[in-house]
Design an enzyme around this catalytic site. Sequence first.
Site, short mmCIF file in Angstrom:
data_model
loop_
_atom_site.label_atom_id
_atom_site.label_comp_id
_atom_site.label_asym_id
_atom_site.label_seq_id
_atom_site.Cartn_x
_atom_site.Cartn_y
_atom_site.Cartn_z
N SER A 1 32.00 -23.06 11.52
CA SER A 1 31.72 -24.13 12.48
C SER A 1 30.60 -23.75 13.44
O SER A 1 30.47 -22.58 13.84
CB SER A 1 32.99 -24.40 13.28
OG SER A 1 32.69 -25.09 14.47
N GLU B 1 30.72 -24.31 16.41
CA GLU B 1 31.38 -23.86 17.64
C GLU B 1 31.28 -22.34 17.77
O GLU B 1 31.40 -21.79 18.87
CB GLU B 1 32.84 -24.35 17.63
CG GLU B 1 33.68 -24.03 18.85
CD GLU B 1 33.35 -24.79 20.14
OE1 GLU B 1 32.74 -25.88 20.06
OE2 GLU B 1 33.69 -24.29 21.23
N TYR C 1 39.20 -21.50 19.47
CA TYR C 1 38.83 -22.09 18.18
C TYR C 1 37.58 -21.40 17.62
O TYR C 1 37.53 -21.01 16.45
CB TYR C 1 38.57 -23.60 18.35
CG TYR C 1 37.99 -24.25 17.13
CD1 TYR C 1 38.81 -24.70 16.11
CD2 TYR C 1 36.61 -24.41 16.99
CE1 TYR C 1 38.27 -25.29 14.97
CE2 TYR C 1 36.06 -24.99 15.86
CZ TYR C 1 36.89 -25.43 14.86
OH TYR C 1 36.35 -25.99 13.73
N PHE D 1 39.24 -36.73 18.53
CA PHE D 1 37.86 -36.28 18.72
C PHE D 1 37.08 -37.37 19.44
O PHE D 1 37.36 -38.56 19.28
CB PHE D 1 37.22 -35.94 17.37
CG PHE D 1 37.92 -34.78 16.71
CD1 PHE D 1 37.65 -33.48 17.09
CD2 PHE D 1 38.90 -35.01 15.74
CE1 PHE D 1 38.33 -32.42 16.51
CE2 PHE D 1 39.57 -33.96 15.15
CZ PHE D 1 39.30 -32.65 15.54
#
Length: 346
Positions: free
Chosen positions: A138, A140, A161, A200
């Site tokens: 990801s 992220e 996460y 989301f």
Amino acid sequence: MTDKLKRALIFGISGQDGSNLADYLLSLDYEVHGVVRRSSYPNTYRIEHLMSLEEQEGSNFNISYGDVLDFSSMNKVIQKVMPEEIYYLTAQSHVGISFDNPISTLQYNTLGYLNLLEIVRDLKNKEKYSPKIYFAASSEMFGTSPPPQNEDTPMLPVSPYGVSKLASFNLSRVYRRSYDMFICNGILFNHSGPRRGLNFVTKKITRCLAEIVSGKRDKIVLGNLGSKRDEGDSADYVKVMHKMLQQDNPDDFVISTGETHAIEEFVAEAFNLLGLNWKDYVEISERYKRPFELPALQGDSSKARRILGFKPEKTFKDVIKEMLSTDLEEVADMTIEQAKEKMKNE
Ligand code: GDD
């Protein structure tokens, strides 16, 4: 069912990407197997259309029940299916929730994945079985590294996460090098579409806006609108997951549109499609803010464009329009034009 078809196994098939990937692989004539976690409240609405197929004679779609944290159930399903391609999309995928539930986030996103790697490593030794593996990494993971981000950008995650995905990303690389396993990390930037989960921000905005039109609510409560994201289309991005596994050598790829927009721009564009000013309907609450926020994402996917021929099919505006029109149809049974007309007259 015929043995000639290529077999794929998808962990996380009931999610946005898992269901889109299943549709795509079936369209390519794959035999698709998916793993679903049994629970008292089924969460299979995105694959309902496929589950009814499963009951038909000769269907290429199969569901097994299992849990990535239950090594033995995972082992059984892999040995039963022995797929050529395995996609690990299972995740606690919500960044905000990972601050409240860091332990289960690392369990699903990292330990579950390690179970898969260990099972395949063992089968490779004993049975000479070497499937190709895709891991859903990801953007992220980039955390506070400034944009644009590509495969060489330092990874400085700012959420549990992000840490969980980075740990698995590195496990992919360790197993690839140490045990000669074919494993690709897809570093996907944000991606949405009609099947996006309600938690989301993109789906929350389009769904709540459709509910405003239908009279079910009068406002939307959101958190930080200043963060910037590079938002693509899930149905588009799953195609490149498959493409990665068709290469001769495994590698890691950034997948993104290359455009970045503040969340405020997403809100403004969605309301603008109905001729409305978002400021009249949006309230900001601390409740939806995170202890630490990833400030800005903008992916540089030139490697995927060069090697995989990747080219995003939908723009930021296309994604918003498609999501809003699906939500309006489902919630208010209206088109965008009809909703615009209705709101003009209120
Ligand atoms: N969820 C949510 N809900 N986010 C909000 C809200 C709200 O009410 N209001 C503002 N935001 C802001 C968040 O703080 C964040 O800056 C941005 O909107 C996007 O939040 P999400 O939609 O939750 O996505 P994300 O960027 O945190 O994570 C997504 O993208 C990652 C790739 O970078 C997820 O899809 C991850 O699973 C994915 O890995």
